[in-house]
Design a protein around this motif. Structure first.
Motif, PDB file in Angstrom:
ATOM      1  N   UNK A 304       0.836  -1.202   0.000  1.00 44.51           N
ATOM      2  CA  UNK A 304       0.000   0.000   0.000  1.00 44.51           C
ATOM      3  C   UNK A 304       0.875   1.258   0.000  1.00 44.51           C
ATOM      4  N   UNK A 305       1.899   1.234   0.846  1.00 47.34           N
ATOM      5  CA  UNK A 305       2.807   2.377   0.890  1.00 47.34           C
ATOM      6  C   UNK A 305       3.566   2.525  -0.420  1.00 47.34           C
ATOM      7  N   UNK A 306       3.883   1.411  -1.067  1.00 45.15           N
ATOM      8  CA  UNK A 306       4.609   1.479  -2.331  1.00 45.15           C
ATOM      9  C   UNK A 306       3.800   2.198  -3.396  1.00 45.15           C
ATOM     10  N   UNK A 307       2.494   2.016  -3.409  1.00 47.33           N
ATOM     11  CA  UNK A 307       1.646   2.732  -4.372  1.00 47.33           C
ATOM     12  C   UNK A 307       1.704   4.235  -4.109  1.00 47.33           C
ATOM     13  N   UNK A 308       1.687   4.608  -2.845  1.00 50.93           N
ATOM     14  CA  UNK A 308       1.784   6.034  -2.487  1.00 50.93           C
ATOM     15  C   UNK A 308       3.134   6.584  -2.933  1.00 50.93           C
ATOM     16  N   UNK A 309       4.210   5.835  -2.663  1.00 48.96           N
ATOM     17  CA  UNK A 309       5.545   6.280  -3.064  1.00 48.96           C
ATOM     18  C   UNK A 309       5.651   6.390  -4.582  1.00 48.96           C
ATOM     19  N   UNK A 310       5.071   5.420  -5.295  1.00 50.09           N
ATOM     20  CA  UNK A 310       5.105   5.436  -6.756  1.00 50.09           C
ATOM     21  C   UNK A 310       4.337   6.640  -7.296  1.00 50.09           C
ATOM     22  N   UNK A 311       3.242   6.986  -6.649  1.00 46.28           N
ATOM     23  CA  UNK A 311       2.466   8.169  -7.045  1.00 46.28           C
ATOM     24  C   UNK A 311       3.308   9.432  -6.898  1.00 46.28           C
ATOM     25  N   UNK A 312       4.045   9.499  -5.805  1.00 49.95           N
ATOM     26  CA  UNK A 312       4.901  10.666  -5.565  1.00 49.95           C
ATOM     27  C   UNK A 312       6.020  10.733  -6.600  1.00 49.95           C
TER      28      UNK A 312
END
Length: 442
Positions: A304-312
């Motif tokens: 889940x955090x990886x998706x947020x990081x990828x978005x950033x």
């Protein structure tokens, strides 16, 4: 047969309706008057394909009814199923069994004659034996008017396929307390149609039956987290986790199912069940046996955090950016948002300063109860309009089949993250989209 089903949530309502579909006379009971009223009027309070038709058909046939009256339940039948929830305890990994215990407390004092109570709820090992002891105490306090046998019959429902899984199960497990039991014969009568179709029928002790469901869920969760752990390596070294999964999936000792790398698992079963399994192992003295499940859980949450990081990474900054999240349910063909990875990502993006818009074909109302401050679109096109980044978070068919050229006409920027590795990458890239996915170098 005549039988009652206690608890009319996802498990109980489905079991009650499907048992009636098999020709039994069934009475469902719940303390929630609004839920009972809805079911009596043919309305299913959650989304499950095919269940409304089964419910309506059997209400009309007179084989199915619902009540809040335990006195009526005690008089209606001698076979009872427990289908109440066992949520995770607040502040603990352990399962909360109070609702299962409440069924015994409420029902047993009202019983007369010989009764069998089949537990279907997922419970910590040792629960059935404790319930049997308490049932015996309650029966004695009531003047020994009833003999009560507790057995365990775990459910193996997949949300979105629950009707088929109940009527045509891939196996039936019944845990009984010993050789002097009537539960096995009763179960054979309940599931006579499935047994005629040669469905495997496994009779075991109570403890084994209690462990079957949590063990199955722990294995599936481990398999999902394994491929997601490998996807972390793939991203770093430039490998493709989808091709890797295809290659190892041809090994029949491994298989391709549940090797879909992506955003990870959620829902009301896998997350809480693996945590409860760990907690119970510690309680019985097997502290080291299931410690690996902590990493299974951690890998899942990291996705889940990886998706947020990828978005950033794609946007540079999240503050004020218009992001559309496609999906709110934890899986397609469901309106269940419990521990939903899609909704968790949407919430994290919002907290990071993004302007988040959500669309899901079935789970919008449930999502609004969890995150009422997010923006909810009225349609798929409405969700895409003006987006600077699109995230596919739940693999609904209409999202997988979305036309990239049509979507390009609606968004502000052609950027998409395929959080489930289900989109045809070449088609999206040919239409001018910048596409990223977990575990792949795109």
């Amino acid at each position: 047969m005549r039988m009652t089903v206690i608890g009319t949530g996802y498990l109980g309502a489905t079991h009650a309706a499907c048992m009636a579909e098999l020709g039994h006379e069934v009475l469902g009971v719940d303390v929630d008057e609004a839920k009972i009223e809805a079911l009596k009027n043919g309305r299913v309070p959650f989304y499950e394909p095919g269940l409304p038709e089964v419910l309506e058909r059997n209400l009309e046939a007179g084989r199915l009814d619902f009540t809040t009256d335990y006195e009526r339940v005690a008089e209606f039948a001698n076979v009872h199923f427990i289908g109440v929830g066992t949520p995770q305890q607040r502040g603990s990994y352990a399962a909360d069994t109070r609702y299962v215990e409440a069924v015994i407390e409420d029902l047993v004092p009202k019983l007369e004659g010989n009764h069998i109570i089949f537990g279907k709820s997922t419970v910590p090992v040792g629960t059935a034996a404790a319930l049997q002891e308490r049932a015996d105490e309650l029966a004695a306090e009531a003047g020994n008017k009833a003999s009560v046998e507790i057995a365990w019959n775990p459910e193996f429902l997949r949300e979105g396929y629950a009707v088929k899984d109940t009527i045509e199960p891939d196996r039936i497990v019944v845990g009984v307390r010993g050789k002097d039991t009537n539960a096995e014969q009763a179960a054979r009568e309940v599931y006579a149609q499935a047994l005629e179709n040669e469905t495997p029928f496994i009779v075991t002790d109570l403890q084994t039956a209690e462990l079957v469901k949590v063990s199955a869920n722990a294995f599936l969760a481990t398999k999902i987290s394994f491929i997601n752990a490998v996807s972390e390596v793939c991203e770093i070294v430039g490998a493709d986790v989808t091709q890797l999964a295809d290659a190892i999936g041809y090994d029949d000792r491994i298989g391709r199912k549940f090797l879909g790398a992506g955003l990870g698992f959620g829902g009301g079963c896998l997350p809480k069940d693996i945590r409860a399994f760990m907690a119970r192992a510690g309680e019985v003295g097997a502290d080291q046996a299931l410690t690996f499940l902590r990493e299974v859980d951690a890998i899942n949450m990291r996705r889940r955090q990886r998706i947020v990081d990828l978005s950033r990474e794609m946007l540079g900054s999240l503050i004020g950016k218009r992001i559309t999240v496609l999906g709110a349910a934890f899986k397609p063909n469901s309106d269940d948002v419990r521990d939903s990875p899609a909704l968790a990502v949407a919430g994290q993006l919002s907290l990071a300063g993004a302007s988040v818009r959500i669309f899901d074909p079935q789970a919008m109302e449930n999502a609004k109860k969890v995150f009422p401050t997010l923006d909810y679109a009225t349609s798929l096109d409405d969700a895409l309009r003006g987006a600077e980044l699109v995230i596919l978070a739940t693999e609904w068919a209409e999202f997988k089949e979305l036309d990239p050229k049509h979507a390009a006409e609606l968004v502000a920027e052609q950027r998409i993250i395929d959080g489930r590795n289900v989109l045809p990458v070449d088609a999206w890239q040919s239409a001018g989209w910048e596409i990223r996915a977990l575990g792949r170098s795109l």
